[in-house]
Design a protein around this motif. Structure first.
Motif, PDB file in Angstrom:
ATOM      1  N   UNK A  97       0.834  -1.202   0.000  1.00  0.00           N
ATOM      2  CA  UNK A  97       0.000   0.000   0.000  1.00  0.00           C
ATOM      3  C   UNK A  97       0.872   1.256   0.000  1.00  0.00           C
ATOM      4  N   UNK A  98       1.903   1.259   0.834  1.00  0.00           N
ATOM      5  CA  UNK A  98       2.802   2.403   0.895  1.00  0.00           C
ATOM      6  C   UNK A  98       3.527   2.586  -0.437  1.00  0.00           C
ATOM      7  N   UNK A  99       3.956   1.495  -1.043  1.00  0.00           N
ATOM      8  CA  UNK A  99       4.642   1.549  -2.334  1.00  0.00           C
ATOM      9  C   UNK A  99       3.724   2.119  -3.403  1.00  0.00           C
ATOM     10  N   UNK A 102       3.336   5.864  -2.774  1.00  0.00           N
ATOM     11  CA  UNK A 102       4.578   6.548  -3.134  1.00  0.00           C
ATOM     12  C   UNK A 102       4.700   6.652  -4.651  1.00  0.00           C
ATOM     13  N   UNK A 103       4.346   5.607  -5.338  1.00  0.00           N
ATOM     14  CA  UNK A 103       4.406   5.599  -6.797  1.00  0.00           C
ATOM     15  C   UNK A 103       3.455   6.637  -7.390  1.00  0.00           C
ATOM     16  N   UNK A 104       2.219   6.691  -6.857  1.00  0.00           N
ATOM     17  CA  UNK A 104       1.244   7.678  -7.340  1.00  0.00           C
ATOM     18  C   UNK A 104       1.736   9.094  -7.068  1.00  0.00           C
ATOM     19  N   UNK A 105       2.286   9.313  -5.889  1.00  0.00           N
ATOM     20  CA  UNK A 105       2.785  10.649  -5.521  1.00  0.00           C
ATOM     21  C   UNK A 105       3.942  11.050  -6.427  1.00  0.00           C
ATOM     22  N   UNK A 106       4.859  10.125  -6.690  1.00  0.00           N
ATOM     23  CA  UNK A 106       6.000  10.415  -7.563  1.00  0.00           C
ATOM     24  C   UNK A 106       5.517  10.748  -8.971  1.00  0.00           C
ATOM     25  N   UNK A 107       4.520  10.019  -9.440  1.00  0.00           N
ATOM     26  CA  UNK A 107       3.972  10.276 -10.772  1.00  0.00           C
ATOM     27  C   UNK A 107       3.340  11.667 -10.837  1.00  0.00           C
ATOM     28  N   UNK A 108       2.589  12.046  -9.812  1.00  0.00           N
ATOM     29  CA  UNK A 108       1.953  13.367  -9.779  1.00  0.00           C
ATOM     30  C   UNK A 108       3.013  14.466  -9.720  1.00  0.00           C
ATOM     31  N   UNK A 109       4.060  14.249  -8.928  1.00  0.00           N
ATOM     32  CA  UNK A 109       5.124  15.254  -8.824  1.00  0.00           C
ATOM     33  C   UNK A 109       5.888  15.392 -10.141  1.00  0.00           C
ATOM     34  N   UNK A 110       6.097  14.286 -10.844  1.00  0.00           N
ATOM     35  CA  UNK A 110       6.778  14.357 -12.139  1.00  0.00           C
ATOM     36  C   UNK A 110       5.948  15.139 -13.138  1.00  0.00           C
ATOM     37  N   UNK A 111       4.639  14.922 -13.143  1.00  0.00           N
ATOM     38  CA  UNK A 111       3.756  15.661 -14.050  1.00  0.00           C
ATOM     39  C   UNK A 111       3.777  17.147 -13.723  1.00  0.00           C
ATOM     40  N   UNK A 112       3.724  17.477 -12.432  1.00  0.00           N
ATOM     41  CA  UNK A 112       3.770  18.880 -12.015  1.00  0.00           C
ATOM     42  C   UNK A 112       5.107  19.503 -12.395  1.00  0.00           C
ATOM     43  N   UNK A 113       6.186  18.762 -12.238  1.00  0.00           N
ATOM     44  CA  UNK A 113       7.520  19.242 -12.580  1.00  0.00           C
ATOM     45  C   UNK A 113       7.601  19.574 -14.073  1.00  0.00           C
TER      46      UNK A 113
END
Length: 145
Positions: A97-99, A102-113
């Protein structure tokens, strides 16, 4: 009222009747992750999903059906890893669940970046253009007060 053994026997009979009425195309319609969808099988048979795991005779009949469908090519063959793990319980992963989060958050941050980098490029090009205009106006003596 029926007892547990009678109900288990009824479920097995219902499964056998259902199996006999299905074609290979019907089975292909309910394939999920390389096996028959347990929920769809349970609905068709008229039993709960738990009966497919808890009734040993029904469980064996379903496994035998899937094996025969694999032999016919209706279901995909089992991989070597799957063959090694047949009958073994699935190991619980408490970090899954944590993984996933974390994966969803990283994906959202990459899109925002990516969006922010595009905006920075746009603003830098505007700044460069207006900087040249400011310099030209200054040289011509048209500086606003």
């Amino acid at each position: 009222m029926t007892n547990g053994r009678q109900k288990a026997e009824q479920n097995l009979q219902s499964f056998e009747v259902w199996k006999a009425t299905q074609t290979d195309d019907d089975f292909k319609q309910i394939v999920f992750r390389g096996q028959l969808n347990r929920g769809d099988v349970a609905k068709a048979v008229g039993c709960g999903k738990s009966a497919l795991n808890q009734n040993p005779a029904l469980k064996d009949a379903l496994i035998n059906l899937e094996d025969s469908l694999r032999d016919k090519g209706v279901l995909p063959k089992l991989t070597e890893t799957a063959l090694k793990n047949v009958g073994k319980p699935k190991q619980y992963d408490n970090t899954a669940n944590r993984t996933l989060l974390t994966s969803k958050r990283a994906s959202a941050l990459e899109a925002e970046n990516i969006e922010l980098k595009a905006k920075i490029k746009e603003l830098e090009s505007k700044l460069e253009r207006f900087g040249e205009l400011n310099e030209t106006l200054s040289e011509m003596g048209f500086m606003p007060r």
